[in-house]
Design a protein around this motif. Structure first.
Motif, PDB file in Angstrom:
ATOM      1  N   LEU A  23       0.857  -1.474  -0.499  1.00 34.66           N
ATOM      2  CA  LEU A  23      -0.219  -0.008  -0.187  1.00 34.66           C
ATOM      3  C   LEU A  23       0.774   1.345   0.213  1.00 34.66           C
ATOM      4  CD1 LEU A  23      -2.634  -0.724   2.513  1.00 34.66           C
ATOM      5  CD2 LEU A  23      -2.542  -0.870  -0.356  1.00 34.66           C
ATOM      6  N   ILE A  24       1.696   1.443   0.753  1.00 36.53           N
ATOM      7  CA  ILE A  24       3.009   2.058   0.758  1.00 36.53           C
ATOM      8  C   ILE A  24       3.889   2.745  -0.273  1.00 36.53           C
ATOM      9  CG2 ILE A  24       4.725   3.257   1.934  1.00 36.53           C
ATOM     10  CD1 ILE A  24       3.975   2.271   4.659  1.00 36.53           C
ATOM     11  N   TRP A  25       4.740   1.548  -0.660  1.00 33.84           N
ATOM     12  CA  TRP A  25       5.149   2.468  -1.854  1.00 33.84           C
ATOM     13  C   TRP A  25       5.036   1.615  -3.228  1.00 33.84           C
ATOM     14  CZ3 TRP A  25       6.828   0.409   3.037  1.00 33.84           C
ATOM     15  CH2 TRP A  25       7.636   1.542   4.179  1.00 33.84           C
ATOM     16  N   PHE A  26       3.765   0.834  -3.631  1.00 33.19           N
ATOM     17  CA  PHE A  26       3.564   0.686  -4.509  1.00 33.19           C
ATOM     18  C   PHE A  26       2.282   1.125  -5.252  1.00 33.19           C
ATOM     19  CE2 PHE A  26       6.044  -2.846  -4.041  1.00 33.19           C
ATOM     20  CZ  PHE A  26       7.152  -3.211  -5.073  1.00 33.19           C
ATOM     21  N   TRP A  27       1.697   2.075  -3.635  1.00 36.62           N
ATOM     22  CA  TRP A  27       0.040   2.660  -3.989  1.00 36.62           C
ATOM     23  C   TRP A  27       0.725   4.021  -4.114  1.00 36.62           C
ATOM     24  CZ3 TRP A  27      -3.624   4.483  -0.972  1.00 36.62           C
ATOM     25  CH2 TRP A  27      -5.093   4.284  -1.581  1.00 36.62           C
ATOM     26  N   PHE A  32       6.154   9.360  -5.500  1.00 30.67           N
ATOM     27  CA  PHE A  32       7.349  10.189  -4.698  1.00 30.67           C
ATOM     28  C   PHE A  32       8.450   9.618  -4.850  1.00 30.67           C
ATOM     29  CE2 PHE A  32       9.777  10.463  -1.016  1.00 30.67           C
ATOM     30  CZ  PHE A  32      10.011  11.922  -0.430  1.00 30.67           C
ATOM     31  N   PHE A  33       8.579   8.369  -4.989  1.00 25.80           N
ATOM     32  CA  PHE A  33      10.376   7.635  -5.161  1.00 25.80           C
ATOM     33  C   PHE A  33      10.365   7.353  -6.295  1.00 25.80           C
ATOM     34  CE2 PHE A  33       9.556   6.544  -0.600  1.00 25.80           C
ATOM     35  CZ  PHE A  33       9.395   6.658  -0.246  1.00 25.80           C
ATOM     36  N   ALA A  34       9.321   7.540  -7.409  1.00 30.77           N
ATOM     37  CA  ALA A  34       9.820   7.891  -8.596  1.00 30.77           C
ATOM     38  C   ALA A  34      10.517   8.829  -8.941  1.00 30.77           C
ATOM     39  CB  ALA A  34       8.779   7.247  -9.866  1.00 30.77           C
ATOM     40  N   ALA A  35      10.146   9.671  -8.826  1.00 26.64           N
ATOM     41  CA  ALA A  35      10.409  11.731  -8.168  1.00 26.64           C
ATOM     42  C   ALA A  35      11.360  11.836  -8.258  1.00 26.64           C
ATOM     43  CB  ALA A  35       9.527  12.935  -8.557  1.00 26.64           C
ATOM     44  N   ASN A  36      11.651  11.443  -7.251  1.00 23.67           N
ATOM     45  CA  ASN A  36      13.461  11.403  -5.986  1.00 23.67           C
ATOM     46  C   ASN A  36      14.429  10.798  -6.455  1.00 23.67           C
ATOM     47  OD1 ASN A  36      12.862  13.607  -4.541  1.00 23.67           O
ATOM     48  ND2 ASN A  36      10.916  13.157  -4.109  1.00 23.67           N
ATOM     49  N   ALA A  37      14.050   9.702  -7.636  1.00 23.38           N
ATOM     50  CA  ALA A  37      15.588   8.534  -7.652  1.00 23.38           C
ATOM     51  C   ALA A  37      16.552   9.426  -7.958  1.00 23.38           C
ATOM     52  CB  ALA A  37      14.225   7.133  -9.401  1.00 23.38           C
ATOM     53  N   GLY A  38      17.558   8.379  -7.498  1.00 21.34           N
ATOM     54  CA  GLY A  38      18.698   9.341  -7.874  1.00 21.34           C
ATOM     55  C   GLY A  38      19.458   9.114  -9.409  1.00 21.34           C
ATOM     56  N   GLY A  39      21.021   9.613  -9.437  1.00 23.67           N
ATOM     57  CA  GLY A  39      21.571   8.688 -11.508  1.00 23.67           C
ATOM     58  C   GLY A  39      22.054   7.341 -11.431  1.00 23.67           C
ATOM     59  N   ALA A  40      21.194   6.809 -10.275  1.00 28.33           N
ATOM     60  CA  ALA A  40      21.516   5.429 -10.452  1.00 28.33           C
ATOM     61  C   ALA A  40      20.327   4.532 -11.590  1.00 28.33           C
ATOM     62  CB  ALA A  40      21.931   4.148  -9.317  1.00 28.33           C
TER      63      ALA A  40
END
Length: 138
Positions: A23-27, A32-40
């Motif tokens: 629920l938290i990370w996939f929904w 948010f986490f896709a937008a805050n990905a690093g350079g890798a």
């Protein structure tokens, strides 16, 4: 704590961690986490290894179960508190070690992840606390 309580807490806690994590990370926070990905790039597997995710989740559930058992406080509130502390400290350490050595996420995501983990492991800890309380009465 006997083996039955430990195994039951670990399995029920693992299922709770898995579901709340989805629920938290996939929904709720996937964007948010896709937008805050690093350079890798290409860090996320196209098809995750489910067995590895199950083992990792069960290990965290076992740690929370042990911590609740050591404290001996079998209630929703105490379980939540212990689970939240364990989850936060565990992931704060892992995330900042990753941040120091990998270009996985931005600092913003590195800070957000253990806060979200506090919620996930807190909920699982609450469930484990209630379960262990019921098993202690039997």
């Amino acid at each position: 704590m006997d083996a039955k309580k430990f195994l039951t807490g670990t399995v029920v806690g693992g299922v709770t961690l898995f579901l709340v994590g989805r629920l938290i990370w996939f929904w709720a926070f996937a964007d948010f986490f896709a937008a805050n990905a690093g350079g890798a790039t290409n860090l996320v597997r196209e098809t995750p290894f489910l067995w590895a995710g199950v083992l990792g989740t069960l290990a965290i559930a076992a740690l929370v179960t042990l911590a609740i058992g050591w404290k001996g406080s079998f209630s929703l509130g105490e379980g939540f508190k212990i689970g939240a502390i364990v989850g936060f400290l565990l992931w704060f350490g892992v995330d900042f070690l990753h941040y120091a050595n990998l270009d996985r996420w931005t600092l913003t995501a590195t800070i957000a992840d253990p806060i979200l983990e506090l919620i996930r492991t807190g909920i699982a800890g609450g469930v484990i606390g209630v379960l262990l309380g019921k098993l202690a009465k039997d």
